[in-house]
Structure formats: C-alpha cells, structure tokens
Design an enzyme around this catalytic site. Structure first.
Site, PDB file in Angstrom:
ATOM      1  CB  THR A 199      -0.895   0.034   1.263  1.00  0.00           C
ATOM      2  OG1 THR A 199      -0.071  -0.314   2.380  1.00  0.00           O
ATOM      3  CG2 THR A 199      -2.038  -0.945   1.166  1.00  0.00           C
ATOM      4  CG  ASP A 200       5.223   1.154   0.781  1.00  0.00           C
ATOM      5  OD1 ASP A 200       4.874   0.506  -0.225  1.00  0.00           O
ATOM      6  OD2 ASP A 200       6.364   1.047   1.298  1.00  0.00           O
ATOM      7  CB  SER A 256      13.414  -3.781   6.518  1.00  0.00           C
ATOM      8  OG  SER A 256      12.230  -3.706   5.805  1.00  0.00           O
ATOM      9  CG  ASP A 304      10.712  -1.656   4.019  1.00  0.00           C
ATOM     10  OD1 ASP A 304       9.562  -1.814   4.467  1.00  0.00           O
ATOM     11  OD2 ASP A 304      11.150  -2.270   3.023  1.00  0.00           O
TER      12      ASP A 304
HETATM   13  C1  GLA Z   1       9.006  -4.032   0.569  1.00  0.00           C
HETATM   14  C2  GLA Z   1       9.195  -2.562   0.201  1.00  0.00           C
HETATM   15  C3  GLA Z   1       8.202  -1.673   0.945  1.00  0.00           C
HETATM   16  C4  GLA Z   1       6.770  -2.179   0.772  1.00  0.00           C
HETATM   17  C5  GLA Z   1       6.687  -3.670   1.058  1.00  0.00           C
HETATM   18  C6  GLA Z   1       5.329  -4.243   0.750  1.00  0.00           C
HETATM   19  O1  GLA Z   1       9.322  -4.232   1.900  1.00  0.00           O
HETATM   20  O2  GLA Z   1      10.509  -2.152   0.517  1.00  0.00           O
HETATM   21  O3  GLA Z   1       8.328  -0.351   0.507  1.00  0.00           O
HETATM   22  O4  GLA Z   1       6.293  -1.878  -0.503  1.00  0.00           O
HETATM   23  O5  GLA Z   1       7.643  -4.414   0.320  1.00  0.00           O
HETATM   24  O6  GLA Z   1       4.368  -3.733   1.606  1.00  0.00           O
END
Ligand code: GLA
Length: 393
Positions: A44-45, A134, A180
């Site tokens: 969604t970001d 992350s 993240d």
């Molecule tokens: C990865 C990306 C984030 C986000 C997620 C899914 O972690 O780095 O920015 O898009 O996937 O929600």
C-alpha cells in the site's frame, strides 16, 4: 526452537571489541538501526496508502572513527568477513552488493551538501537476511545515522528515511515504497506506527499488554524473481490508477474500480482490489489493536493474507502453509491472526498470539511446516523496538 538473538547491548559490545581488534583503536561513534515487521498494510505504501509496521529487536550496528586517508570510508562487514574501501568522490554501484546501500546513502547526503568525513567502520547485524525484515533499510538508516553523528549534523528522521529510500532505488535498483526506511528511522519502543504514506502523518498505537506478542515465522524461502515481480506489481497498480483517472490507488473506491473493470483487465483489477481493501483493513486493524480487540485485529490479518495471496499474488506455497497451520491452531491454541509480511515471494509471516502459548505454538508450527514443506522455519518473537539511534560509548 525459539531463537534467542543477541540483545542490542551484547551486539554493541561485540562490535566494539571487533573494532578495537581490527583497527587498533576505539570507535568514536556507534549507531544502531532496527529491522522491521509490518503488522498489516502490504503493498500500500507506493500507492499512497496506510501501513502499520513496528521496529524489531534485531539491529544493524555501525561503529566508526575518523581515519587518516582522505575521502575514503573503509567498511569491514562482520557477517561476511569482507571489507570494502569506498572512494567518497567516485561513487558508483559496485561489489560487494551490500556496500551499495552504504554508497547510495553517502551519495544522498552529498547531494544535500554534506561533506562526508573519512572513516574506518565496522558493520554488524542480527537482522535476518533475505527474510523480508528490511535488513537493507536497517543498513541504509544506520549509515545515515552514522554520517550525521560523524559530520556533527542532524537531519529530520523523515529526510534520513528518504535518503535511504533513494539509495535503494538508485543503488540497489529496487523501486520500493517508504515504509521500511520510515519505520527503521522512527520506530518507538512498545509502539506500532500507523503511517499515511501520502502525507507522512503518523499515529502511534501502544502495545504494552504483556499477554499478547508478535511472533515472526521465517519460511526460510527466498524466491529469485522477487525484485522483478515487485516492480511489475507497482506498474500494475499505476496502470489501474491511470485507467480510473487518479494519481494514486489510495484515492480509489471499490465502486470506481467496478466501473472500470472491463477497461482495466483482470490483472490490474485484482491488484487494485487488494490495495483498496488493504487500506481499509489497515485502518480498522490499527483501531482494533488500539482498543485491545485482538480477535478482530487477527481477522483482518487473515483477510489481508488471503487478498495478498489471491488478488495481489505475492505469497508462495510455503507462506500459505504457515498461515494455514496458524489458522488450524486457531484461537483456542493461542493465535489471533497470521499473514505474510513484507514484499512477499518468501520471507516471513507475522502472527498475533497469546504470550503464554508461544512455546506450544512454536513447536506445533515447526513440526507442521516441516511435514507440509520439508523445510525448517525459524521463529522468534519481538516487542516493538526503538528506531535508529546513537549509542553512548
Ligand atoms: C518491501 C518494500 C516496501 C513495501 C513492502 C510491501 O518491503 O521495501 O516499501 O512496498 O515491500 O508492503
């Protein structure tokens, strides 16, 4: 078995000892930035929507001190026993791969007019690699924190995060959203962050109840196609928004989507449906957790997984198995809800559980996952942990 990772204090001590033995002097600055887990609000970001992540008690640590060579940063990575010498005046994408996150952040500060000090650095981390927790954002944000400490400057946490995101785009080639790096930079102890990825407004939910915990279940699967598929999903979302005549899917309603269905085609339709429903679920789940309505929050987590698996198609067989097993254990076995977390195609699932039943839940999942997939999963629990910071030494 539930893993017992090093605490931040232990990790710091080890890094400091290594610094002294490797460089023959004490570090002047030590900084830490956490990995993250997203409770709900996936993919969604980059659509301007809502996410609900927290920092985890797993950190990337950088220790540094000035060095005599001019315009150089030397980094020794404890995890891989590798070193790299970065020329501050000649930044480009290069080997080893992990060094690109550092190069990208150095470039970001330079672009903003910061004179980067020469340093000898040791890098250490207990954020699982390739698990969707992350580890790369933790390194980017830790690098920013170290540069600021060494240069004697203080950027806003938002800028620090944005520099990290740009490094990921330009130096790692991943067109990620902002979640993240924001949570690694801003995370708070015992709190979950509801982030509006369009306005960057945050609302914090306290999770102090010791009776509930977050269990992170690593499928230990990493599918190779992941980064290409991520870009593809982004493009499909942008296509859906364009057809509906809006900039971001955040602004779409289900009705608008239905009206545009024929024109859009099935794939973009399904992707947009996930994003629209996920945004709603995220707001509702955050509210439920705020009111300690754990069963309700758990239901949204299961629904989120279903949507990510069927409509957004970023889950995989192994993650689906974990969620299925969690569902079978159910509330009577201590699980409120479970879903895949992060970008997908492998990595981790997150479960909201009753603390007293963690041991039993862990055992049951391990055995059932092995039986279903032939693979071994790794499980650990984490309280919401503090974001990037300088450690007093
Ligand atoms: C990865 C990306 C984030 C986000 C997620 C899914 O972690 O780095 O920015 O898009 O996937 O929600």
């Amino acid at each position: 078995m539930t893993e017992l990772p090093l605490t931040l204090k232990e990790l710091t001590l080890k890094t400091k000892e290594k610094y002294i033995s490797y460089y023959g002097c004490a570090p002047q600055w030590i900084v830490a930035a956490p990995g993250r887990v997203n409770i709900i609000g996936e993919h969604t970001d980059y659509n301007g929507g809502f996410v609900f992540p927290m920092g985890i008690e797993r950190y990337t640590i950088l220790a540094g001190a000035p060095c005599s060579e001019s315009d150089k940063i030397k980094v020794r990575c404890m995890r891989f026993n590798e070193s790299v010498l970065i020329n501050i005046n000649k930044l480009n994408r290069s080997e080893p791969i992990w060094s690109n996150y550092i190069r990208g952040v150095i470039a970001g500060y330079q672009e903003r007019g910061v004179k980067i000090p020469s340093m000898n650095v040791i890098m250490n981390s207990n954020v699982p690699l390739g698990g969707g927790l992350s580890s790369s954002a933790a390194l980017e944000v830790a690098t920013g924190t170290l540069i600021e400490a060494a240069a004697g400057i203080e950027f806003s946490l938002q800028d620090r995060a944005l520099i990290g995101q740009k490094a990921e785009h330009d130096y790692a080639g991943v067109p990620c959203g902002i979640m993240d790096q924001f949570i690694s930079a801003m995370a708070r102890k015992d709190q979950i962050m509801l982030l509006d990825c369009r306005s960057y407004e945050t609302r914090w939910t306290s999770i102090k109840d010791p009776d509930v915990s977050f269990l992170i279940i690593n499928s230990n699967v990493k599918h190779q196609l992941a980064s290409g598929e991520y870009g593809k999903r982004r493009a499909e979302c942008e296509n859906a928004a364009k057809i509906m005549g809006i900039d971001l899917l955040r602004d779409a309603t289900l009705q608008q989507l239905e009206n545009a269905k024929v024109q859009m085609g099935n794939t973009s339709y399904k992707r947009a449906k996930h994003v629209i429903t996920e945004n709603e679920r995220t707001l509702k789940a955050a509210e439920a957790l705020e009111k300690s309505q754990f069963e309700e929050a758990g239901q949204y987590m299961y629904q989120s997984h279903e949507s990510l698996s069927k409509d957004f198609e970023v889950s995989c067989e192994e993650l689906d198995q974990i969620v299925l097993i969690a569902h079978k254990i159910g509330l009577s076995g201590g699980i409120y809800g479970c879903r895949m977390t992060g970008g997908g195609f492998g990595g981790c699932a997150i479960a909201l559980v009753k603390t007293t039943q963690i041991q039993q839940i862990t055992q049951t999942i391990e055995v059932a996952y092995k039986k279903a997939t032939g693979l071994t999963c790794s499980i650990f629990s984490s309280r919401p942990a503090m974001g990037a910071h300088k450690i007093q030494i």
